[in-house]
Design an enzyme around this catalytic site. Structure first.
Site, PDB file in Angstrom:
ATOM      1  CG  LEU A   1      12.395   1.950  13.505  1.00  0.00           C
ATOM      2  CD1 LEU A   1      12.814   0.509  13.276  1.00  0.00           C
ATOM      3  CD2 LEU A   1      13.535   2.892  13.157  1.00  0.00           C
TER       4      LEU A   1
ATOM      5  CB  ALA B   1       2.518  -3.746  11.782  1.00  0.00           C
TER       6      ALA B   1
ATOM      7  CG  ASP C   1       2.744  -7.918   1.329  1.00  0.00           C
ATOM      8  OD1 ASP C   1       2.574  -7.437   0.196  1.00  0.00           O
ATOM      9  OD2 ASP C   1       2.825  -7.214   2.356  1.00  0.00           O
TER      10      ASP C   1
END
Lengths: 211, 339
Positions: free
Chosen positions: A8, A14, A123
């Protein structure tokens, strides 16, 4: 674990894969090895963040802040299996729909709820706030989150959000932040102190000239 | 006269004066990107202490006339030959900045040449762009004065992330002083670290797009008595460098850049360069670092940026030439760059 699934997104830390988990649509978040870090340090950081993110996602949800459900965690493969959320990121929503269509007050409330319970997101960018298809928002990406009741840490959280608005879409940043802060103030009584800390951290950034 | 005729149409020559911290430098550069000379003298604080602004200023004022004369002589130019005088207006240490500004003003007035105010960090970026040929990279500026991740947008350099407290250069200098490592700490720490093998646990602090090095400094200094210095230097470098590479990767991903420019004094560190190169190549992009000749503070960075600025009409009146010790990168309009 994530082999054969659709990639995706290749993020900074990540990879996100679309897959299934017992028949449910799921996102596999795999923290990938970083070749620039020595293996020992790399392993330590990826394991810490995987564990921390999984537990924080769950804890925050219990506080009434919508987050994707955690289906499964595997520290060895640095993988978290998450609920798939249908929607778009705030970053794109701001760009394509404009700030009027966004639940900015609710975003402020959610950040306020986390802070009032001593959780700092770490974040808080517009890429980590999702607008769900059926309405409402969800906060994601708790890999840098930590526990603190220090007003300075809360201020820093808000500063990251302010920066994300300022660096990506300068014109509307101020108005958007003001609306978010309305929601934040509805939860946090000492919001003025947090804002003061935010400005202090911002000023402390080297060479911020007094205006 | 022959030299004058060699010059292309519209080409300008700029004398640049750098004086923000340890280094006093002077250089002549052309708007075609030629660095004709680059002369510097570096103030060395006594062993175990940091830079003392007034002493550095005294050092600089003593050697300034000689360095400027030398820069002109090495370029084969007289003050009349140059078209503009650029100086580092900020940011930096006030007393030190004033030395550079004073001599620039004097030359500007004496020879009736326009005075060009230059932002020191932008000069680090411009000399990096010149020596690497990169066009629109993400910029990582690591030095004693800055630890900043920046990108160009709508006429200005915007800060994506930076240090929340001390800079990477400060971290290495302060650790070096505490560990008895001679100045300049950065290159010496790099040398010692190359003999380290064991990773000592140190705090790794990334807050969103920012890094924080003060906690790392405190923790590393505490470990000096009980650690082997090579292991500690190795661990300090690995942790500190990984942090700035991590936030830079976040910027590259969010801003969708394929090129990265590493510039500033700490960019001379080979391990840091290697880490950035690795990070960018894993993403299918590339990282380039400024020519090590110009990684540290130099007159060349000011002369070259001055030539660019003057060519696009930037100059200031003598009365406006006040130094700005805390001038921020994202306040400066860049008329010579598009995007």
């Amino acid at each position: 674990m994530a082999k054969g699934m659709t990639l995706l997104k290749k993020g900074a830390e990540a990879n996100l894969y679309l897959g299934e988990w017992y028949g449910m649509k799921a996102v596999y978040k795999v923290r990938v090895r970083k070749g620039y870090r020595i293996p020992q340090l790399d392993k330590r950081i990826r394991e810490e963040r995987t564990a921390r993110e999984a537990s924080m996602l769950h804890e925050v949800k219990l506080l009434g802040v919508p987050t994707p459900s955690v289906y499964s965690v595997d520290i060895r493969s640095k993988t978290i299996v998450l609920e798939f959320i249908e929607g778009i990121r705030m970053k794109e929503a701001l760009e394509f729909r404009g700030p009027k269509a966004l639940p900015l007050f609710e975003i402020g409330e959610c950040v306020g709820r986390m802070h009032s319970n001593g959780i700092i997101h770490g974040d808080l960018t517009t890429s980590n706030i999702m607008l769900m298809e059926g309405g409402g928002i969800a906060l994601m990406d708790f890999g840098l989150s930590f526990r603190s009741s220090d007003e300075e840490d809360m201020g820093t959280d808000l500063l990251i959000l302010k920066r994300a608005l300022g660096s990506l879409h300068h014109e509307r940043a101020r108005a958007v932040l003001e609306k978010i802060m309305k929601g934040y103030r509805s939860i946090i009584e000492f919001a003025d102190d947090v804002v003061e800390k935010m400005l202090e951290v911002e000023r402390r950034g080297r060479y911020f000239s007094e205006r | 006269m022959t030299r004058e005729r060699d010059r292309g149409a519209g080409e300008v020559l700029c004398l640049g004066i750098e004086s923000t911290a340890h280094t006093f430098g002077a250089s002549v550069a052309s708007s075609r990107g030629e660095i004709l000379s680059d002369i510097k003298e570096v103030y060395r604080p006594p062993m175990g202490s940091g830079i003392h602004p007034r002493e550095a200023a005294q050092h600089h004022s003593k050697i300034a006339p000689k360095v400027v004369r030398e820069a002109l002589r090495a370029a084969g130019k007289s003050p009349e030959d140059v078209d503009a005088i650029a100086y580092s207006k900020g940011p930096g240490l006030g007393p030190v900045l004033r030395v550079g500004a004073t001599i620039a003003r004097a030359i500007s007035a004496r020879y009736s040449k326009p005075l060009i105010p230059i932002h020191h960090a932008i000069a680090h970026i411009e000399i990096g762009l010149l020596t690497t040929g990169l066009r629109n990279p993400l910029v990582v500026l690591v030095s004693g004065g800055h630890t900043t991740v920046a990108f160009f947008s709508k006429g200005k350099w915007r800060v994506f992330g930076e240090t929340e407290d001390i800079t990477l250069g400060n971290l290495l200098d302060a650790f070096g002083r505490e560990a008895g490592i001679p100045h300049p700490a950065g290159p010496n720490i790099e040398g010692i670290a190359s003999k380290g093998r064991k990773l000592i646990e140190l705090p790794y602090i990334v807050k969103g797009n920012d890094v924080s090095y003060s906690g790392l400094l405190t923790a590393a200094v505490k470990k000096i008595p009980d650690s082997k210095l090579p292991d500690l230097c190795y661990s300090l470098q690995e942790v500190a460098f990984s942090m700035i590479v991590e936030v830079s990767e976040r910027a590259v991903a969010q801003l969708e850049r394929e090129e990265l420019l590493l510039t500033g004094g700490v960019s001379a560190n080979r391990r840091l360069r290697e880490m950035f190169a690795k990070m960018m190549s894993e993403r299918g992009g590339r990282s380039e670092a400024v020519d090590p000749k110009y990684s540290g503070d130099s007159g060349a960075q000011i002369a070259w940026t001055g030539a660019l600025a003057f060519s696009s009409g930037v100059s200031e009146r003598l009365g406006d030439s006040k130094v700005l010790p805390r001038w921020r990168l994202d306040e400066v309009e860049i008329p010579w760059r598009r995007g």
